[in-house]
Design an enzyme around this catalytic site. Sequence first.
Site, PDB file in Angstrom:
ATOM      1  CB  ALA A  78      -1.368  -0.577   1.156  1.00 30.80           C
ATOM      2  NE  ARG A  88       0.722  -2.374  -6.504  1.00 30.04           N
ATOM      3  CZ  ARG A  88       0.574  -3.287  -6.713  1.00 30.04           C
ATOM      4  NH1 ARG A  88      -0.774  -4.046  -6.691  1.00 30.04           N
ATOM      5  NH2 ARG A  88       0.967  -4.656  -7.170  1.00 30.04           N
ATOM      6  CG  ASP A 138       3.045  -8.113  20.831  1.00 26.42           C
ATOM      7  OD1 ASP A 138       2.760  -9.741  20.929  1.00 26.42           O
ATOM      8  OD2 ASP A 138       4.129  -8.198  21.308  1.00 26.42           O
ATOM      9  NE  ARG A 183      -3.754 -35.765  29.608  1.00 23.17           N
ATOM     10  CZ  ARG A 183      -2.865 -37.287  28.503  1.00 23.17           C
ATOM     11  NH1 ARG A 183      -2.945 -36.473  27.323  1.00 23.17           N
ATOM     12  NH2 ARG A 183      -2.613 -38.058  28.952  1.00 23.17           N
ATOM     13  CE  LYS A 213     -17.204 -25.180  31.414  1.00 24.39           C
ATOM     14  NZ  LYS A 213     -16.462 -24.272  31.734  1.00 24.39           N
TER      15      LYS A 213
HETATM   16  O1  F6P Z   1       6.721  -9.351  19.789  1.00 26.48           O
HETATM   17  C1  F6P Z   1       5.963  -9.879  18.491  1.00 26.48           C
HETATM   18  C2  F6P Z   1       6.883 -10.917  19.721  1.00 26.48           C
HETATM   19  O2  F6P Z   1       6.530 -12.532  18.612  1.00 26.48           O
HETATM   20  C3  F6P Z   1       5.974 -11.595  21.208  1.00 26.48           C
HETATM   21  O3  F6P Z   1       5.023 -11.890  21.073  1.00 26.48           O
HETATM   22  C4  F6P Z   1       7.503 -12.356  21.694  1.00 26.48           C
HETATM   23  O4  F6P Z   1       7.391 -12.240  22.829  1.00 26.48           O
HETATM   24  C5  F6P Z   1       8.193 -11.287  21.145  1.00 26.48           C
HETATM   25  O5  F6P Z   1       7.652 -10.834  19.909  1.00 26.48           O
HETATM   26  C6  F6P Z   1       9.148 -13.050  20.182  1.00 26.48           C
HETATM   27  O6  F6P Z   1      10.280 -12.650  20.264  1.00 26.48           O
HETATM   28  P1  F6P Z   1      10.831 -13.643  19.466  1.00 26.48           P
HETATM   29  O7  F6P Z   1      11.230 -13.187  17.471  1.00 26.48           O
HETATM   30  O8  F6P Z   1      12.492 -12.535  19.355  1.00 26.48           O
HETATM   31  O9  F6P Z   1      11.226 -14.699  19.943  1.00 26.48           O
END
Ligand code: F6P
Length: 327
Positions: free
Chosen positions: A26, A29, A132, A167, A218
């Site tokens: 995006a 372009r 995240d 489990r 459950k």
């Molecule tokens: O920030 C993205 C992320 O995937 C986080 O969720 C995780 O803690 C971190 O990066 C993992 O980082 P790496 O790629 O260095 O293992």
Amino acid sequence: MNKDIKRIAVFTSGGDAPGMNAAIRAVIRTAAYHDLHSFGIKGGYEGMIKGELERLEPRNVGNIIHRGGTFLKTSRSEKFKTKEGRLQAFESLQANDIDALVAIGGNGTFTGANIFSKEFDIPIIGIPGTIDNDLFGTDYTIGYDTAINTAVEAVDKIRDTADSHNRVFFVEVMGRNAGFIALDTGIGSGSSAVLIPENGKTAESLIDTLKKNVKRKKLFSLIIVAEGNPWGGATKAAEIVKEQLPEMDVRVAVIGHLQRGGSPTAFDRVLASRLGYEAVEGLINGKKNCAVGFVNRKAVFTPFKKAISASKDVDPTLVRMAEILAI
Ligand code: F6P
């Protein structure tokens, strides 16, 4: 319109996230539409330091909208944290006559961009790209929707085996210090509980939930654990439960980097396309040193300083709802 901007460069930095390619497409372009010359920087800030820039035209970003990862590659650069590294990066940009940058990444990327833009007076717009979803100034970050879909799909599979064996499964998901992925995965997969940094669920309360589950007939339980939960991850949480409820058959599954890969969902592709487009339009219209996000279905620009320092909270209604729907 900012007539001084003629050549822009785009890069991805930090952890890759599905939808980054759609954002790059995006940017390239939209820039081409406005007759700007655009470049891709390989490998994030590391590539900027090394001067690894390549000219990108609309056809160079064809056939990538559906691909996970980032074709520009990414890195977490230690060198860029030094003044010397940043000076080298600036010299590389000068050598290529780059007038402005689009930085796609998370908090670390924006922190670097904030410092760099002030040191060298170069306009930068950031696009939130991280699974995240922990960035202020946007309801969703690029990659989050794909990551939670991947996580929910994985938990659905774990559900089958948890059910078959009666489990208790602790499933750890990513999210760094935030619980967004865990909370939505928990709700979407119908889990019994979520352990996230934000909800302060205690060991006593989890033990209580598991005991109640037995009374409620459950026969299996799924507990979604954010990697950043204060208990110290799924393995630690499982140990606590095993100690206090030795009669329960407990297992742990860590989904890990699976969550970072795969073809982006339609939502992520549309979000990434919109933010890439808005970033370039923003630069052209004089915006700089800010992140562009999507809030209430509108593009919103937030100064880097605020985007990296203000915290985005999980929705307390969702936290409560997750508990209620698990009875
Ligand atoms: O920030 C993205 C992320 O995937 C986080 O969720 C995780 O803690 C971190 O990066 C993992 O980082 P790496 O790629 O260095 O293992």
